[in-house]
Design a protein around this motif. Structure first.
Motif, PDB file in Angstrom:
ATOM      1  N   ASN A 173       0.674  -0.788   0.008  1.00 11.66           N
ATOM      2  CA  ASN A 173       0.211  -0.154   0.519  1.00 11.66           C
ATOM      3  C   ASN A 173       1.155   1.214   0.485  1.00 11.66           C
ATOM      4  O   ASN A 173       1.440   1.769   1.230  1.00 11.66           O
ATOM      5  CB  ASN A 173      -0.589   0.147   1.412  1.00 11.66           C
ATOM      6  CG  ASN A 173      -1.755   1.173   1.221  1.00 11.66           C
ATOM      7  OD1 ASN A 173      -1.990   1.965   0.423  1.00 11.66           O
ATOM      8  ND2 ASN A 173      -2.530   1.202   1.760  1.00 11.66           N
ATOM      9  N   GLY A 174       1.200   1.957  -1.179  1.00 12.61           N
ATOM     10  CA  GLY A 174       2.030   3.012  -1.202  1.00 12.61           C
ATOM     11  C   GLY A 174       0.999   4.327  -0.359  1.00 12.61           C
ATOM     12  O   GLY A 174       2.246   4.951  -0.556  1.00 12.61           O
ATOM     13  N   MET A 206      -5.645  -2.254  -3.530  1.00  4.36           N
ATOM     14  CA  MET A 206      -5.326  -3.570  -3.293  1.00  4.36           C
ATOM     15  C   MET A 206      -6.101  -5.054  -3.664  1.00  4.36           C
ATOM     16  O   MET A 206      -5.698  -5.704  -3.720  1.00  4.36           O
ATOM     17  CB  MET A 206      -4.770  -3.371  -1.888  1.00  4.36           C
ATOM     18  CG  MET A 206      -3.782  -2.625  -1.394  1.00  4.36           C
ATOM     19  SD  MET A 206      -2.459  -2.597  -2.609  1.00  4.36           S
ATOM     20  CE  MET A 206      -1.759  -3.984  -0.918  1.00  4.36           C
ATOM     21  N   PRO A 207      -7.701  -4.662  -3.182  1.00  8.16           N
ATOM     22  CA  PRO A 207      -7.891  -6.018  -3.202  1.00  8.16           C
ATOM     23  C   PRO A 207      -8.250  -6.819  -4.273  1.00  8.16           C
ATOM     24  O   PRO A 207      -7.671  -7.867  -4.850  1.00  8.16           O
ATOM     25  CB  PRO A 207      -9.751  -5.978  -2.228  1.00  8.16           C
ATOM     26  CG  PRO A 207      -8.999  -4.709  -1.776  1.00  8.16           C
ATOM     27  CD  PRO A 207      -8.230  -3.567  -2.874  1.00  8.16           C
ATOM     28  N   VAL A 209       1.340  -8.951   1.716  1.00  8.68           N
ATOM     29  CA  VAL A 209       0.451  -7.605   1.449  1.00  8.68           C
ATOM     30  C   VAL A 209       1.707  -6.764   2.327  1.00  8.68           C
ATOM     31  O   VAL A 209       1.475  -7.311   3.971  1.00  8.68           O
ATOM     32  CB  VAL A 209      -0.299  -7.590   1.990  1.00  8.68           C
ATOM     33  CG1 VAL A 209      -1.816  -6.432   1.626  1.00  8.68           C
ATOM     34  CG2 VAL A 209      -1.391  -8.736   0.573  1.00  8.68           C
ATOM     35  N   GLY A 210       2.055  -5.049   2.474  1.00 12.79           N
ATOM     36  CA  GLY A 210       2.240  -4.613   2.984  1.00 12.79           C
ATOM     37  C   GLY A 210       1.521  -3.168   3.415  1.00 12.79           C
ATOM     38  O   GLY A 210       0.854  -3.042   2.221  1.00 12.79           O
ATOM     39  N   GLY A 211       1.326  -2.888   4.698  1.00 14.75           N
ATOM     40  CA  GLY A 211       0.298  -1.802   5.059  1.00 14.75           C
ATOM     41  C   GLY A 211      -0.326  -2.052   6.266  1.00 14.75           C
ATOM     42  O   GLY A 211       0.636  -3.472   7.140  1.00 14.75           O
ATOM     43  N   GLY A 212      -1.014  -1.250   6.556  1.00 15.59           N
ATOM     44  CA  GLY A 212      -1.364  -1.392   7.452  1.00 15.59           C
ATOM     45  C   GLY A 212      -2.713  -2.289   8.146  1.00 15.59           C
ATOM     46  O   GLY A 212      -3.086  -3.193   7.077  1.00 15.59           O
ATOM     47  N   PHE A 268      -0.895 -16.205   2.513  1.00 15.07           N
ATOM     48  CA  PHE A 268      -0.813 -14.647   3.119  1.00 15.07           C
ATOM     49  C   PHE A 268       0.215 -14.269   3.707  1.00 15.07           C
ATOM     50  O   PHE A 268       0.320 -15.061   5.025  1.00 15.07           O
ATOM     51  CB  PHE A 268      -2.129 -14.535   3.292  1.00 15.07           C
ATOM     52  CG  PHE A 268      -2.688 -13.002   4.271  1.00 15.07           C
ATOM     53  CD1 PHE A 268      -3.049 -11.742   2.566  1.00 15.07           C
ATOM     54  CD2 PHE A 268      -2.274 -12.398   4.417  1.00 15.07           C
ATOM     55  CE1 PHE A 268      -3.605 -11.084   2.717  1.00 15.07           C
ATOM     56  CE2 PHE A 268      -2.272 -10.875   5.156  1.00 15.07           C
ATOM     57  CZ  PHE A 268      -2.989 -10.278   4.088  1.00 15.07           C
ATOM     58  N   ALA A 269       1.052 -13.463   3.121  1.00 18.52           N
ATOM     59  CA  ALA A 269       2.262 -12.855   4.098  1.00 18.52           C
ATOM     60  C   ALA A 269       2.111 -11.577   4.255  1.00 18.52           C
ATOM     61  O   ALA A 269       1.507 -10.473   3.276  1.00 18.52           O
ATOM     62  CB  ALA A 269       3.395 -13.368   3.230  1.00 18.52           C
ATOM     63  N   ALA A 270       1.730 -11.203   5.462  1.00 21.12           N
ATOM     64  CA  ALA A 270       1.477  -9.545   5.968  1.00 21.12           C
ATOM     65  C   ALA A 270       3.133  -8.793   6.726  1.00 21.12           C
ATOM     66  O   ALA A 270       3.370  -9.784   7.674  1.00 21.12           O
ATOM     67  CB  ALA A 270       0.523 -10.469   7.699  1.00 21.12           C
ATOM     68  N   LEU A 271       2.695  -8.129   5.846  1.00 19.12           N
ATOM     69  CA  LEU A 271       4.069  -7.518   6.140  1.00 19.12           C
ATOM     70  C   LEU A 271       3.279  -5.979   6.713  1.00 19.12           C
ATOM     71  O   LEU A 271       3.297  -5.394   5.977  1.00 19.12           O
ATOM     72  CB  LEU A 271       5.009  -7.013   4.590  1.00 19.12           C
ATOM     73  CG  LEU A 271       6.337  -6.428   4.760  1.00 19.12           C
ATOM     74  CD1 LEU A 271       6.830  -7.392   5.569  1.00 19.12           C
ATOM     75  CD2 LEU A 271       6.733  -5.788   2.973  1.00 19.12           C
ATOM     76  N   PRO A 272       4.501  -5.418   7.709  1.00 22.05           N
ATOM     77  CA  PRO A 272       3.518  -4.575   8.941  1.00 22.05           C
ATOM     78  C   PRO A 272       4.744  -3.655   8.498  1.00 22.05           C
ATOM     79  O   PRO A 272       6.121  -2.903   8.436  1.00 22.05           O
ATOM     80  CB  PRO A 272       4.161  -5.100   9.920  1.00 22.05           C
ATOM     81  CG  PRO A 272       4.984  -5.886   9.920  1.00 22.05           C
ATOM     82  CD  PRO A 272       5.204  -6.923   8.793  1.00 22.05           C
ATOM     83  N   LEU A 273       3.720  -2.467   7.440  1.00 19.37           N
ATOM     84  CA  LEU A 273       4.147  -1.097   7.245  1.00 19.37           C
ATOM     85  C   LEU A 273       3.158  -0.038   8.028  1.00 19.37           C
ATOM     86  O   LEU A 273       3.044   1.082   7.181  1.00 19.37           O
ATOM     87  CB  LEU A 273       4.029  -1.104   5.863  1.00 19.37           C
ATOM     88  CG  LEU A 273       5.398  -1.721   5.302  1.00 19.37           C
ATOM     89  CD1 LEU A 273       5.509  -2.078   3.694  1.00 19.37           C
ATOM     90  CD2 LEU A 273       6.600  -1.766   5.372  1.00 19.37           C
ATOM     91  N   GLY A 274       1.779  -0.319   8.674  1.00 16.59           N
ATOM     92  CA  GLY A 274       1.212   0.768   9.523  1.00 16.59           C
ATOM     93  C   GLY A 274       1.498   1.268  10.394  1.00 16.59           C
ATOM     94  O   GLY A 274       3.127   1.439  10.483  1.00 16.59           O
ATOM     95  N   THR A 275       1.146   1.391  11.428  1.00 17.15           N
ATOM     96  CA  THR A 275       0.965   2.682  12.408  1.00 17.15           C
ATOM     97  C   THR A 275       1.040   1.905  13.301  1.00 17.15           C
ATOM     98  O   THR A 275       1.661   1.617  14.690  1.00 17.15           O
ATOM     99  CB  THR A 275      -0.319   4.151  12.463  1.00 17.15           C
ATOM    100  OG1 THR A 275      -0.163   4.239  11.793  1.00 17.15           O
ATOM    101  CG2 THR A 275      -0.020   4.319  13.897  1.00 17.15           C
ATOM    102  N   ALA A 276      -0.527   0.373  13.651  1.00 14.66           N
ATOM    103  CA  ALA A 276      -0.362  -0.224  14.988  1.00 14.66           C
ATOM    104  C   ALA A 276      -0.103  -1.513  14.563  1.00 14.66           C
ATOM    105  O   ALA A 276       0.772  -2.287  15.652  1.00 14.66           O
ATOM    106  CB  ALA A 276      -2.017  -0.093  15.112  1.00 14.66           C
TER     107      ALA A 276
END
Length: 303
Positions: free
Chosen positions: A19-20, A55-56, A72-75, A93-101
């Protein structure tokens, strides 16, 4: 491949969608590409998606084309709006944490730094997990009724991107002054209970807002947990959050929990619902669990 099949190892081929517009997305995209390739993950496609609403569609397209793993990179909002696109498929599904929380990543046990998260995904194991549901909408981690939707609906555009969690907390403090308790009715197995509450958390995972709030929520339990912060005043909500942040033994003194496969929630007045940080529904709703709905890339347990 049949639904429910799980491979024995993390696929070495993947599509990466970042998510840019997320707090760190655009800055970290190129580095993430390099780190995954160095970790032995071939990226058959990689995109920093400029429009979060796309994204979806991007994730669904890759999964339908048979890409073995989608990263998927984002929050949390990004995770929540994309996980449902792989329900019923064998894509990891792999979550790449690039968000706030990054509450979903915390629940999975992923490191929050980019290099650590990439390594944990590449060296991890496939794990079948539950998803939560609000009516027919899947979500990854937590839905909330109360102050969180009020914050999400009013937070100035770009505040989280500029200041991160401190900025979000400052805005939350401002909104708290205008917040009012509400009447909630929980219906489960034909029994109804009504009480005053200041917040309601529908939890598939333990974390919300980056804080561990719902100790009994597990991604593999096959049950959804509804936790209510009871009371008539804002001070109780502040105490609940503070006690949870500090992990005080009394942190659940003002909470009630309901656990099951399906729980009906009504409020007076009808209230908006924040689903992993995005306001997407309104009461009354039915909270449910979709047991073993997707396969995720999870960190290996310590030896």
């Amino acid at each position: 491949m049949r639904f429910g099949a799980v491979t024995n190892s993390i696929p070495r081929s993947a599509a990466l969608f970042v998510n840019g517009k997320s707090r760190k997305g655009r800055q970290q995209f190129k580095k993430a590409c390099r780190l995954f390739r160095e970790a032995g993950i071939e990226l058959v496609e990689a995109h920093a998606v400029k429009k979060p609403a796309d994204m979806p569609r991007r994730v669904a397209g890759a999964a339908k084309r048979g890409v073995p793993m989608v990263i998927v990179g984002g929050g949390d909002g990004t995770m929540s709006c994309t996980v449902d696109k792989i329900v019923g498929l064998d894509t990891v599904f792999a979550a790449l944490p690039l968000g706030t929380a990054n509450s979903f990543a915390r629940t999975l046990g992923l490191p929050l730094d980019l290099a650590g998260a990439v390594k944990a995904i590449a060296d991890g194991v496939p794990k079948r997990i539950d998803l939560g549901m609000i009516d027919d909408d899947y979500f990854a981690n937590c839905a909330t009724i109360g102050i969180a939707p009020q914050i999400a609906e009013t937070v100035p555009h770009g505040l989280k991107s500029w200041l991160g969690r401190p900025g979000y907390l400052l805005w939350a403090a401002r909104q708290l002054a205008a917040f009012r308790p509400f009447r909630v009715t929980i219906e489960q197995d034909g029994k109804r209970q009504s009480f005053e509450a200041v917040e309601l958390r529908v939890a598939n995972g333990r974390f919300h807002g980056g804080v561990e709030l719902v100790d009994d929520a597990e991604l593999t339990s096959g049950r959804i947990v509804v936790q209510a912060v009871i009371g008539h005043g804002r001070a109780g909500l502040v105490w609940s959050w503070l006690a949870s942040v500090l992990r005080l033994p009394q942190r659940h003194a003002m909470t009630r929990e309901f656990e099951g496969r399906s729980i009906r929630i009504e409020t007076v007045p009808p209230l908006p619902i924040s689903i992993d940080g995005e306001v997407l529904a309104e009461t009354p709703v039915t909270a449910k669990v979709a047991a073993r709905a997707i396969t995720v890339a999870a960190p290996r347990e310590p030896a």
